[in-house]
Design a protein around this motif. Sequence first.
Motif, mmCIF file in Angstrom:
data_model
loop_
_atom_site.group_PDB
_atom_site.id
_atom_site.type_symbol
_atom_site.label_atom_id
_atom_site.label_comp_id
_atom_site.label_asym_id
_atom_site.label_seq_id
_atom_site.Cartn_x
_atom_site.Cartn_y
_atom_site.Cartn_z
ATOM 1 N N ALA A 1 40.252 -23.982 -15.434
ATOM 2 C CA ALA A 1 41.334 -24.387 -16.326
ATOM 3 C C ALA A 1 41.196 -25.848 -16.727
ATOM 4 O O ALA A 1 41.477 -26.222 -17.867
ATOM 5 C CB ALA A 1 42.684 -24.144 -15.657
ATOM 6 N N ILE A 2 40.747 -26.687 -15.789
ATOM 7 C CA ILE A 2 40.571 -28.112 -16.088
ATOM 8 C C ILE A 2 39.482 -28.299 -17.136
ATOM 9 O O ILE A 2 39.663 -29.026 -18.124
ATOM 10 C CB ILE A 2 40.248 -28.891 -14.799
ATOM 11 C CG1 ILE A 2 41.434 -28.844 -13.838
ATOM 12 C CG2 ILE A 2 39.881 -30.335 -15.126
ATOM 13 C CD1 ILE A 2 41.143 -29.445 -12.488
ATOM 14 N N ASN A 3 38.349 -27.645 -16.942
ATOM 15 C CA ASN A 3 37.252 -27.775 -17.904
ATOM 16 C C ASN A 3 37.646 -27.228 -19.278
ATOM 17 O O ASN A 3 37.240 -27.775 -20.318
ATOM 18 C CB ASN A 3 36.015 -27.050 -17.384
ATOM 19 C CG ASN A 3 35.394 -27.747 -16.192
ATOM 20 O OD1 ASN A 3 35.530 -28.962 -16.024
ATOM 21 N ND2 ASN A 3 34.712 -26.996 -15.339
ATOM 22 N N LYS A 4 38.434 -26.177 -19.310
ATOM 23 C CA LYS A 4 38.883 -25.619 -20.583
ATOM 24 C C LYS A 4 39.785 -26.605 -21.318
ATOM 25 O O LYS A 4 39.677 -26.783 -22.545
ATOM 26 C CB LYS A 4 39.620 -24.296 -20.344
ATOM 27 C CG LYS A 4 40.053 -23.608 -21.624
ATOM 28 C CD LYS A 4 40.732 -22.271 -21.322
ATOM 29 C CE LYS A 4 41.173 -21.583 -22.617
ATOM 30 N NZ LYS A 4 41.849 -20.272 -22.334
ATOM 31 N N ALA A 5 40.664 -27.272 -20.563
ATOM 32 C CA ALA A 5 41.545 -28.267 -21.189
ATOM 33 C C ALA A 5 40.754 -29.461 -21.687
ATOM 34 O O ALA A 5 41.033 -29.999 -22.756
ATOM 35 C CB ALA A 5 42.613 -28.705 -20.188
ATOM 36 N N VAL A 6 39.747 -29.871 -20.924
ATOM 37 C CA VAL A 6 38.917 -30.994 -21.350
ATOM 38 C C VAL A 6 38.145 -30.632 -22.612
ATOM 39 O O VAL A 6 38.021 -31.449 -23.547
ATOM 40 C CB VAL A 6 37.965 -31.415 -20.216
ATOM 41 C CG1 VAL A 6 36.952 -32.448 -20.709
ATOM 42 C CG2 VAL A 6 38.757 -31.978 -19.048
ATOM 43 N N ASP A 7 37.629 -29.406 -22.670
ATOM 44 C CA ASP A 7 36.893 -28.970 -23.866
ATOM 45 C C ASP A 7 37.792 -28.911 -25.100
ATOM 46 O O ASP A 7 37.298 -29.000 -26.231
ATOM 47 C CB ASP A 7 36.268 -27.593 -23.624
ATOM 48 C CG ASP A 7 35.167 -27.636 -22.574
ATOM 49 O OD1 ASP A 7 34.637 -28.738 -22.317
ATOM 50 O OD2 ASP A 7 34.856 -26.572 -21.998
ATOM 51 N N GLY A 8 39.085 -28.761 -24.895
ATOM 52 C CA GLY A 8 40.011 -28.658 -26.019
ATOM 53 C C GLY A 8 40.514 -29.990 -26.542
ATOM 54 O O GLY A 8 41.322 -30.012 -27.473
ATOM 55 N N LEU A 9 40.051 -31.108 -25.989
ATOM 56 C CA LEU A 9 40.491 -32.420 -26.471
ATOM 57 C C LEU A 9 40.001 -32.644 -27.893
ATOM 58 O O LEU A 9 38.834 -32.407 -28.209
ATOM 59 C CB LEU A 9 39.957 -33.527 -25.552
ATOM 60 C CG LEU A 9 40.544 -33.589 -24.139
ATOM 61 C CD1 LEU A 9 39.804 -34.626 -23.313
ATOM 62 C CD2 LEU A 9 42.035 -33.903 -24.185
ATOM 63 N N ARG A 10 40.898 -33.117 -28.750
ATOM 64 C CA ARG A 10 40.568 -33.393 -30.143
ATOM 65 C C ARG A 10 41.118 -34.774 -30.524
ATOM 66 O O ARG A 10 42.140 -35.207 -30.001
ATOM 67 C CB ARG A 10 41.178 -32.328 -31.066
ATOM 68 C CG ARG A 10 40.596 -30.934 -30.879
ATOM 69 C CD ARG A 10 39.130 -30.889 -31.299
ATOM 70 N NE ARG A 10 38.555 -29.552 -31.141
ATOM 71 C CZ ARG A 10 37.930 -29.137 -30.057
ATOM 72 N NH1 ARG A 10 37.794 -29.963 -29.013
ATOM 73 N NH2 ARG A 10 37.440 -27.926 -29.978
ATOM 74 N N PRO A 11 40.450 -35.461 -31.437
ATOM 75 C CA PRO A 11 40.942 -36.795 -31.831
ATOM 76 C C PRO A 11 42.242 -36.701 -32.613
ATOM 77 O O PRO A 11 42.448 -35.763 -33.389
ATOM 78 C CB PRO A 11 39.807 -37.362 -32.682
ATOM 79 C CG PRO A 11 39.069 -36.160 -33.194
ATOM 80 C CD PRO A 11 39.184 -35.118 -32.129
ATOM 81 N N TYR A 12 43.116 -37.686 -32.404
ATOM 82 C CA TYR A 12 44.356 -37.797 -33.153
ATOM 83 C C TYR A 12 44.241 -39.015 -34.056
ATOM 84 O O TYR A 12 44.076 -40.139 -33.584
ATOM 85 C CB TYR A 12 45.545 -37.956 -32.194
ATOM 86 C CG TYR A 12 46.861 -38.151 -32.907
ATOM 87 C CD1 TYR A 12 47.493 -37.085 -33.523
ATOM 88 C CD2 TYR A 12 47.458 -39.397 -32.967
ATOM 89 C CE1 TYR A 12 48.694 -37.247 -34.190
ATOM 90 C CE2 TYR A 12 48.664 -39.583 -33.631
ATOM 91 C CZ TYR A 12 49.274 -38.508 -34.236
ATOM 92 O OH TYR A 12 50.459 -38.690 -34.899
ATOM 93 N N TYR A 13 44.320 -38.804 -35.384
ATOM 94 C CA TYR A 13 44.027 -39.858 -36.344
ATOM 95 C C TYR A 13 45.244 -40.672 -36.756
ATOM 96 O O TYR A 13 45.107 -41.618 -37.524
ATOM 97 C CB TYR A 13 43.375 -39.245 -37.582
ATOM 98 C CG TYR A 13 41.997 -38.695 -37.339
ATOM 99 C CD1 TYR A 13 40.878 -39.510 -37.405
ATOM 100 C CD2 TYR A 13 41.816 -37.350 -37.020
ATOM 101 C CE1 TYR A 13 39.610 -39.006 -37.179
ATOM 102 C CE2 TYR A 13 40.547 -36.834 -36.784
ATOM 103 C CZ TYR A 13 39.448 -37.667 -36.869
ATOM 104 O OH TYR A 13 38.190 -37.159 -36.632
ATOM 105 N N GLY A 14 46.412 -40.320 -36.273
ATOM 106 C CA GLY A 14 47.602 -41.075 -36.609
ATOM 107 C C GLY A 14 47.781 -42.281 -35.702
ATOM 108 O O GLY A 14 46.840 -42.746 -35.039
ATOM 109 N N ALA A 15 49.004 -42.809 -35.669
ATOM 110 C CA ALA A 15 49.323 -43.942 -34.797
ATOM 111 C C ALA A 15 49.443 -43.426 -33.368
ATOM 112 O O ALA A 15 50.449 -42.829 -32.984
ATOM 113 C CB ALA A 15 50.617 -44.607 -35.248
#
Length: 667
Positions: free
Chosen positions: A157-171
């Motif tokens: 579950a930890i690795n799945k959450a890490v793989d799902g990280l995406r950049p946030y381009y707002g403030a």
Amino acid sequence: MGIQSWLSLWFGLTLPAIVLMYMFKRKYVDTTVPSHLLWERVLRNLEANRPWQKLQNRLLLWLQLLAAALMVFALMQPFLQVSGGGSAHVVIVADTSGSMSAQMQPSAEGEAVTRLQLMQERIRDYVKNQGRRSEITLLSMGASPVTLLSHESDRTAINKAVDGLRPYYGAASYRETLSLASALTREEPDAEVVIFTDSYWKQDTVPIAFQVPVSVEKVQGELPYNVSIDQFGISAKGELGSSYGAVAVLSTNAKEAVSAEVNLYGDEQLLTSKVLELSPGKKLTESFTDLPFAEVYRLELSGEDGYAADNQSFAFGLGHGSSRVLLLTSGNLFLEKALQLSGAEVTRVAWNDAEGKKDEDEISSTQADKDSAASETPPVPEGEFDLLVMDGAVPAGFRQGKWAELTVKTPLWTIGGEGDKVGNQGGRPILAKHPVTNYVTLSGVYFGTLLDQTPAWGDAVVKLGDQPIVYAGNESGRPRLSFNFLLQDSDLPLSPEFPVMVSNVLEWMTSGKGSGLGRYMAGAQADIPIAADTVSAQWVPKNGLALADGISPEEALRNGQGVSPVQIVPEIPGLYAFEQQNEAGEKLRYWLAVTADPYEAEWSIDQGPPVSQTSSNQDDTTAGDRDGSSTHSENASRAGSLMPWLAALALAVVAAEWGVYQRGRSI
């Protein structure tokens, strides 16, 4: 194992200095003399000094070398990362701000990776090694802190959450995320916080206090090369807005002058292309002239650089040059000319006036058959119209069939019309603040007979004394305007303010044309006009980074009444269409450009997260904790500052013992 101060290796020069001292140590030859009276002379004549010699195995030499080596090692401030294996709970703060999407230099395999991808790999390694026996809480940065995991032990579950990280381009919520990490560990004695970041944080003079160990893992790499579009705008040129101009501001972080090719598109048709020379540390302003009208303009940097979020910018056509107006009238030359002066393309459909007169020349071949009878209603002209103007009492045939459908889906301006007539009570014109009344006063204008009608969809924006004479509002999400008087019964068309007022009307009623709602930063709130009959709406990516990343359409936010007029714009930069649909399947579209936070392309300040560590038994409300005066990092800094003085003391001791080396030895 890590080193905090590689610069302290300079003190390692003491080791070869000590060795040279022993190599140049004096040696004397033992000599037998007959009398001590000759001792001084013998010393002068028989003394033999051998400065360069083979090193001898002497205890004092090895002790001095060991002391100097330990001093160098201490100055380098070594540390051993073992906290992850011992803490029961590890809070990982993942920096997912826009700058983490920057590309790093290609790897040995030739594949370019982003900082975010490298961070994901580093987090997985950390969880596998240092945090293998710990519960993991994973936080990321959005418009507000995002808790992806909480006290999770399942490594899958930890690795799945890490793989799902995406950049946030707002403030990004830099400070808020650190505050949440501090709060989550405040009551836990066996916990720690690990921050994975590229260290490009917004300046913050007040550090966040932690009561548990906190460490920062840099994921930075070599500074990427970037050319950015800082600003881009469109303006109408000429008296009638017949042409358009654009202005763009570009910059680069390159250390030398570079060339950049920019392409300007209008409704996805290439309009012009230029090669610009950019200088380091300077912004370049470039103009584009003689552009045709387009709903959407796109400025694009050709080629790739290290940060893709600022390589495209969008602007929307603001003039009326392409506004199509359908005018239903029995004949009103002043109104038609005023619309044309405002830059509109007017299509006129005329009918018999009250006296049964008919001017067949006023009906164009595209609007009606010249051979049709005067009593027949002409067909609806082909194409889409941005504004429908009904001047006077329109015959019943224009309120049925296709004409009725056009009236429902098109902004409508009615002048006069059917209804009870009331007398003009006179009075001074009173104008409410509204786009239609900008720059006009209507002072001295005569108004004749008025209509007694109060539409439910609007408010009075012009009154003559206490009598409303102009209403403005929205019906089914489309602008509506009503003049409760005929222009023929007024001298308003003869007033110099009449063309100004018509221009105001055209600008306000066609402002939704092309749906250019402007630019918004990713994750910001936007007010969207929602039609009353809308049953569904969604954000559809049309261009830019959003389309390149394959983002799927996103459903619009809803409230208790249906689709909410207050929307959160998407988080990926690009061009979006906000598409509304009613029960009949008809769609209403608005354009909106989403941009990235410009700070995320600013990589000149590398300051890292502002954190400090306090004692776990220290009261959070004390002044020392608030101002950070008793933090772990500052105490370590003070202790570290003593090391150069200790090194200087060691050198002084060695210098004071020079006499030991100077005495030499005999052979």
